[in-house]
Motif scaffolding. Structure first.
Motif, PDB file in Angstrom:
ATOM      1  N   SER A 139     -76.066 -15.454  42.123  1.00 38.50           N
ATOM      2  CA  SER A 139     -75.048 -15.201  43.137  1.00 38.50           C
ATOM      3  C   SER A 139     -75.101 -13.748  43.606  1.00 38.50           C
ATOM      4  O   SER A 139     -75.071 -13.476  44.808  1.00 38.50           O
ATOM      5  N   LYS A 188     -64.632 -19.265  39.937  1.00 43.16           N
ATOM      6  CA  LYS A 188     -65.864 -19.246  40.726  1.00 43.16           C
ATOM      7  C   LYS A 188     -67.056 -19.810  39.966  1.00 43.16           C
ATOM      8  O   LYS A 188     -68.175 -19.833  40.502  1.00 43.16           O
ATOM      9  N   LEU A 204     -68.739 -18.511  37.628  1.00 44.99           N
ATOM     10  CA  LEU A 204     -69.760 -17.478  37.558  1.00 44.99           C
ATOM     11  C   LEU A 204     -70.005 -17.060  36.104  1.00 44.99           C
ATOM     12  O   LEU A 204     -69.067 -16.674  35.402  1.00 44.99           O
ATOM     13  N   ALA A 232     -74.716 -12.041  38.248  1.00 42.03           N
ATOM     14  CA  ALA A 232     -73.812 -13.177  38.218  1.00 42.03           C
ATOM     15  C   ALA A 232     -74.562 -14.412  38.704  1.00 42.03           C
ATOM     16  O   ALA A 232     -75.244 -14.379  39.732  1.00 42.03           O
ATOM     17  N   GLU A 274     -74.067 -18.614  39.496  1.00 43.09           N
ATOM     18  CA  GLU A 274     -73.146 -19.731  39.642  1.00 43.09           C
ATOM     19  C   GLU A 274     -73.617 -20.897  38.783  1.00 43.09           C
ATOM     20  O   GLU A 274     -74.791 -21.276  38.818  1.00 43.09           O
TER      21      GLU A 274
END
Length: 295
Positions: free
Chosen positions: A45, A275, A277, A290, A292
């Motif tokens: 991400s 999210k 993450l 990060a 996902e």
């Protein structure tokens, strides 16, 4: 056959057919299809610049919607006063590179409790007041060798000493006691629904919550783990420092990420639930990344 008898006969056949259809499990209107779990995967991400120094651990703070990162671990066992805590926004921008520094050497695991950020630092626990961004107390740990991760169940804290193979329980005021000395190379800790979980040299372990802290090994594939994220009582994400992240669901273990070829470490990971993450401190790469998670 009169009309009334014909109606009763038709009803009887319909009832029998309905029963038979239910027994064979072929009811098209009521059958619920079993959903096949999605194959877990990570996709990048964002990634910060290489502004960190030995980024070792990350922790999400839901109250402030920020990520803390502990740094200064290029010499992870030396008291060289080069440690610091950074604050990162959830979009990857760095809010404050050196939010807290001074009297920090090689800060590693972190946990939040009652407005305080607890941090392991070689042989001490540093208690940081979040509101004032200042270290308000240092707690020396007797006979500590290499303090590593920290976790909380919302009432008390737990921390690991990797080289001593010990796990400690700590009250909010800093008083502590050892609860396990049989966890070889123990590192990553996390709490879920009143239970303590730990990654050590033998795998992923779950501890009883009856005050006896009896160990149960629930995974033996991820040995020597570093960071641990608990999604539910049978689903976990675990990292190994040298560059691997695993997804554990029941009896299945999947490699989500392998960055060993790039010499990018995957140290004590954090997680942003809203999210999905997974936050990865890359240690010697001096970045925080990060990914996902889809699962």
């Amino acid at each position: 056959m009169n009309k009334q008898i014909m109606m009763k006969t038709s009803f009887l056949f319909a009832a029998v057919a309905s029963v038979l259809l239910g027994c064979t499990g072929t009811q098209p209107n009521n059958q619920e299809a079993t959903e096949t779990p999605v194959s877990p995967e990570l996709s990048l991400s964002w990634k910060t610049d290489t502004t960190f120094t030995g980024s070792e651990s990350t922790l999400y703070d839901p109250a402030a919607d920020v990520i803390y990162a502990s740094n200064g671990n290029t010499k992870a066992g030396e008291k060289d006063n080069d440690g610091f805590i950074s604050v990162i926004n959830t979009d990857g921008t760095v809010r404050n590179l050196k939010w807290v520094e001074g009297n920090l050497h090689a800060p590693k695991g972190m946990a939040l409790l009652n407005g305080k950020l607890y941090v392991t630092d070689i042989d001490e626990i540093k208690i940081i007041d979040v509101a004032s961004a200042s270290i308000e107390k240092s707690v020396p740990v007797d006979s500590a060798v290499f303090l590593n991760d920290l976790a909380t169940d919302g009432q008390q804290l737990y921390f690991s000493d990797t080289r001593a193979g010990k796990i400690y329980r700590m009250a909010a005021d800093g008083s502590y006691t050892a609860i396990s000395s049989t966890s070889p190379n123990v590192n990553g800790l996390e709490c879920y629904e009143g239970h303590l979980y730990a990654l050590d040299g033998e795998g992923l372990k779950k501890f009883s919550n009856d005050g006896q802290y009896t160990q149960e090994t629930i995974n033996t594939e991820v040995t020597g783990g570093d960071g641990l994220v608990i999604l539910n009582d049978s689903t976990f994400v675990a990292s190994r420092w040298h560059g691997e992240i695993f997804f554990i669901r029941g009896n299945e273990t999947t490699v989500l990420l392998d960055t060993q070829a790039e010499k990018s470490n995957t140290a004590d990971i954090g997680f942003v639930p809203d999210k999905n993450l997974v936050i990865v401190p890359t240690f010697l790469k001096n970045e925080v990344a990060a990914y996902e998670l889809k699962y």
